[in-house]
Scaffold this motif. Structure first.
Motif, PDB file in Angstrom:
ATOM      1  N   GLU A  21     -25.198   4.315  42.600  1.00 28.40           N
ATOM      2  CA  GLU A  21     -25.199   5.910  42.395  1.00 28.40           C
ATOM      3  C   GLU A  21     -24.168   7.387  42.442  1.00 28.40           C
ATOM      4  O   GLU A  21     -23.471   6.832  42.744  1.00 28.40           O
ATOM      5  CB  GLU A  21     -26.340   6.243  43.721  1.00 28.40           C
ATOM      6  CG  GLU A  21     -27.066   8.069  43.641  1.00 28.40           C
ATOM      7  CD  GLU A  21     -27.974   8.122  44.999  1.00 28.40           C
ATOM      8  OE1 GLU A  21     -27.839   9.380  45.686  1.00 28.40           O
ATOM      9  OE2 GLU A  21     -28.227   6.944  45.367  1.00 28.40           O
ATOM     10  N   VAL A  22     -25.313   7.950  41.552  1.00 27.86           N
ATOM     11  CA  VAL A  22     -23.847   8.835  40.966  1.00 27.86           C
ATOM     12  C   VAL A  22     -23.993  10.245  40.658  1.00 27.86           C
ATOM     13  O   VAL A  22     -25.623  10.322  40.197  1.00 27.86           O
ATOM     14  CB  VAL A  22     -22.863   9.231  39.114  1.00 27.86           C
ATOM     15  CG1 VAL A  22     -21.640  10.130  38.906  1.00 27.86           C
ATOM     16  CG2 VAL A  22     -22.352   7.315  39.302  1.00 27.86           C
ATOM     17  N   LYS A  23     -23.694  11.297  42.123  1.00 24.91           N
ATOM     18  CA  LYS A  23     -24.156  12.047  41.695  1.00 24.91           C
ATOM     19  C   LYS A  23     -23.263  13.958  41.401  1.00 24.91           C
ATOM     20  O   LYS A  23     -22.041  13.308  41.811  1.00 24.91           O
ATOM     21  CB  LYS A  23     -24.457  12.825  43.061  1.00 24.91           C
ATOM     22  CG  LYS A  23     -25.752  11.542  43.670  1.00 24.91           C
ATOM     23  CD  LYS A  23     -26.052  12.083  45.174  1.00 24.91           C
ATOM     24  CE  LYS A  23     -27.525  11.301  45.883  1.00 24.91           C
ATOM     25  NZ  LYS A  23     -27.253  11.765  47.124  1.00 24.91           N
ATOM     26  N   ILE A  24     -23.897  14.910  40.736  1.00 25.42           N
ATOM     27  CA  ILE A  24     -23.015  15.743  40.182  1.00 25.42           C
ATOM     28  C   ILE A  24     -23.823  16.968  40.719  1.00 25.42           C
ATOM     29  O   ILE A  24     -24.875  17.041  40.677  1.00 25.42           O
ATOM     30  CB  ILE A  24     -23.593  16.105  38.832  1.00 25.42           C
ATOM     31  CG1 ILE A  24     -22.177  14.232  37.923  1.00 25.42           C
ATOM     32  CG2 ILE A  24     -22.047  17.198  38.463  1.00 25.42           C
ATOM     33  CD1 ILE A  24     -21.797  14.768  36.552  1.00 25.42           C
ATOM     34  N   SER A  25     -22.880  17.572  41.884  1.00 25.69           N
ATOM     35  CA  SER A  25     -23.478  18.726  42.310  1.00 25.69           C
ATOM     36  C   SER A  25     -22.321  20.162  42.571  1.00 25.69           C
ATOM     37  O   SER A  25     -21.510  20.129  42.527  1.00 25.69           O
ATOM     38  CB  SER A  25     -23.942  18.458  44.037  1.00 25.69           C
ATOM     39  OG  SER A  25     -22.554  17.787  44.834  1.00 25.69           O
ATOM     40  N   PHE A  57     -18.584  15.478  42.759  1.00 27.69           N
ATOM     41  CA  PHE A  57     -18.749  13.959  41.798  1.00 27.69           C
ATOM     42  C   PHE A  57     -18.824  12.892  43.321  1.00 27.69           C
ATOM     43  O   PHE A  57     -17.627  13.124  43.455  1.00 27.69           O
ATOM     44  CB  PHE A  57     -18.180  13.694  40.767  1.00 27.69           C
ATOM     45  CG  PHE A  57     -17.414  14.609  39.251  1.00 27.69           C
ATOM     46  CD1 PHE A  57     -18.363  14.852  38.781  1.00 27.69           C
ATOM     47  CD2 PHE A  57     -17.086  15.420  39.581  1.00 27.69           C
ATOM     48  CE1 PHE A  57     -18.476  15.583  37.732  1.00 27.69           C
ATOM     49  CE2 PHE A  57     -16.511  16.659  38.594  1.00 27.69           C
ATOM     50  CZ  PHE A  57     -17.849  16.574  37.705  1.00 27.69           C
ATOM     51  N   ASP A  58     -20.324  12.299  42.865  1.00 28.15           N
ATOM     52  CA  ASP A  58     -20.195  11.626  44.302  1.00 28.15           C
ATOM     53  C   ASP A  58     -20.406  10.871  43.496  1.00 28.15           C
ATOM     54  O   ASP A  58     -21.492  10.501  43.099  1.00 28.15           O
ATOM     55  CB  ASP A  58     -20.929  11.995  45.375  1.00 28.15           C
ATOM     56  CG  ASP A  58     -20.108  12.956  45.734  1.00 28.15           C
ATOM     57  OD1 ASP A  58     -19.456  12.735  46.830  1.00 28.15           O
ATOM     58  OD2 ASP A  58     -21.070  14.272  46.468  1.00 28.15           O
ATOM     59  N   GLY A  70     -18.207   3.993  48.545  1.00 24.80           N
ATOM     60  CA  GLY A  70     -18.139   5.338  48.170  1.00 24.80           C
ATOM     61  C   GLY A  70     -17.032   6.276  48.069  1.00 24.80           C
ATOM     62  O   GLY A  70     -16.234   5.771  48.474  1.00 24.80           O
ATOM     63  N   GLY A  71     -17.050   6.780  46.810  1.00 29.01           N
ATOM     64  CA  GLY A  71     -15.514   7.968  46.623  1.00 29.01           C
ATOM     65  C   GLY A  71     -16.343   9.071  46.382  1.00 29.01           C
ATOM     66  O   GLY A  71     -16.810   9.512  45.689  1.00 29.01           O
ATOM     67  N   SER A  91      -7.486  15.824  45.483  1.00 34.58           N
ATOM     68  CA  SER A  91      -7.743  14.273  45.465  1.00 34.58           C
ATOM     69  C   SER A  91      -8.684  13.042  45.423  1.00 34.58           C
ATOM     70  O   SER A  91      -9.106  13.677  46.178  1.00 34.58           O
ATOM     71  CB  SER A  91      -6.059  14.085  46.113  1.00 34.58           C
ATOM     72  OG  SER A  91      -6.723  13.950  47.141  1.00 34.58           O
ATOM     73  N   PRO A  92      -9.063  12.338  45.271  1.00 33.71           N
ATOM     74  CA  PRO A  92     -10.627  10.556  46.374  1.00 33.71           C
ATOM     75  C   PRO A  92     -10.540  10.830  47.001  1.00 33.71           C
ATOM     76  O   PRO A  92      -9.334  10.950  47.583  1.00 33.71           O
ATOM     77  CB  PRO A  92     -10.103  10.445  45.839  1.00 33.71           C
ATOM     78  CG  PRO A  92      -8.705  10.100  45.212  1.00 33.71           C
ATOM     79  CD  PRO A  92      -8.413  11.071  44.975  1.00 33.71           C
TER      80      PRO A  92
END
Length: 334
Positions: A21-25, A57-58, A70-71, A91-92
């Motif tokens: 799952e990739v989320k952009i918020s 970005f998650d 996840g990251g 940084s992540p």
């Protein structure tokens, strides 16, 4: 006021792999900032544009055993006091979660920064469009770990456990920067936060110990760690249309108390007022960064719908000159 974060979600799946799952918020904010303190800065106007655009970005996936891995990274650019800020990537942060336990590694949130009641319930979690200096925080004169959009972050590890109304959070960070090769004498912070929520009430307690950070001279003793022995307590309640939070913090430089009250006006407006009283430790003779006195502020927000909010704020600081700041603008989330 409850704020909804709308996220764009992409589901990516291939044969033999768990779904990822990739989320952009994110959010954007822009407005005008009048700050009397800028009158003392050569070449700076007292009225400027303040703005920020942020993307988060998650990404996460789940193992066959139900463990989430996840990251997160963040990108943002901003403008304050008439100067264009450079676009930065964080940084992540990586996480592993199962049940009520989550472990973060890298650019951590920090146990102190995650304490309920530390920040205001506003779009900026402070006053106005950009927080206006976050004078409402009871913590004065001590730094603490927080997820940062600018560069490397603190570099740490933390564990968060939640069950029912209880949340426990412990974090540790270490920054390199020592003068001896192979040494670990950069700034180190260890913090713990405990919170319990019951119905419409909550209580929070937090503590931080630090090594190798900024030092001050206190009580005639040089080399006292400014970030050490940070204590924070908060309690709050939601009475439906009204709410209140009381916070108290003690650092090596000062004791400070903040009282904040919130009122919902009609269906779309929220008004928050706060007052902070700070009492500095007069035995700090070198390195004192805290101002003794009282500061107060007021924040107004009107929900325009679609994730857009009109925001206006006023702050009077505890400085000897009682400097005033006023901001107004728009905040939108997606």
């Amino acid at each position: 006021m409850k704020k909804v974060l709308f996220a764009t979600t992409a589901l990516i799946a291939t044969a033999g792999m768990a779904a990822a799952e990739v989320k952009i918020s994110g959010y954007g904010r822009f407005g005008l900032d009048y700050n009397e303190a800028n009158k003392t800065v050569v070449g700076r106007s007292d009225t400027n544009i303040t703005s920020r655009f942020r993307l988060t970005f998650d990404a996460s996936t789940e193992t066959d055993g139900g463990v989430t891995v996840g990251g997160r990274i963040r990108a943002q650019a901003e403008n304050r006091d008439g100067g264009q800020g450079a676009a930065t990537f964080s940084s992540p942060q990586f996480h592993v979660a199962y049940g009520g336990l989550r472990v973060n590694v890298g650019n951590i949130w920090g146990a102190i920064d995650s304490a309920p009641g530390l920040y205001l319930n506003t779009t900026s979690v402070g006053t106005g469009i950009d927080g206006m200096g976050f004078n409402s925080l009871a913590i004065k004169g001590a730094g603490f770990d927080t997820f940062t959009s600018a560069g490397a972050g603190v570099g740490g590890i933390e564990a968060i456990y939640s069950a029912g109304g209880f949340t426990g959070h412990i974090s540790f960070s270490q920054q390199n920067g020592g003068a001896v090769a192979g040494s670990a004498d950069g700034l180190q912070r260890t913090a713990i936060m405990l919170n319990y929520s019951f119905g419409d009430y909550f209580v929070t307690g937090a503590y931080q110990s630090a090594d190798n950070g900024r030092t001050i001279t206190k009580g005639g003793v040089a080399g006292v760690e400014a970030d050490d022995d940070l204590m924070f307590f908060a309690a709050g309640a939601d009475f439906g249309q009204f709410g209140a939070t009381l916070q108290y913090a003690q650092t090596e430089e000062a004791d400070s108390v903040t009282l904040a009250g919130e009122a919902e006006i009609g269906a779309a407006s929220t008004l928050i007022g706060w007052v902070n009283s700070t009492d500095i430790d007069n035995t700090v003779t070198v390195g004192q960064t805290v101002t003794d006195g009282t500061a107060f502020g007021i924040n107004y927000e009107y929900d325009l719908g679609g994730g857009v909010t009109f925001v206006a704020g006023y702050v009077q600081t505890a400085a000897a000159t009682n400097e005033n700041s006023v901001q107004a603008g728009l905040h939108f989330s997606f």
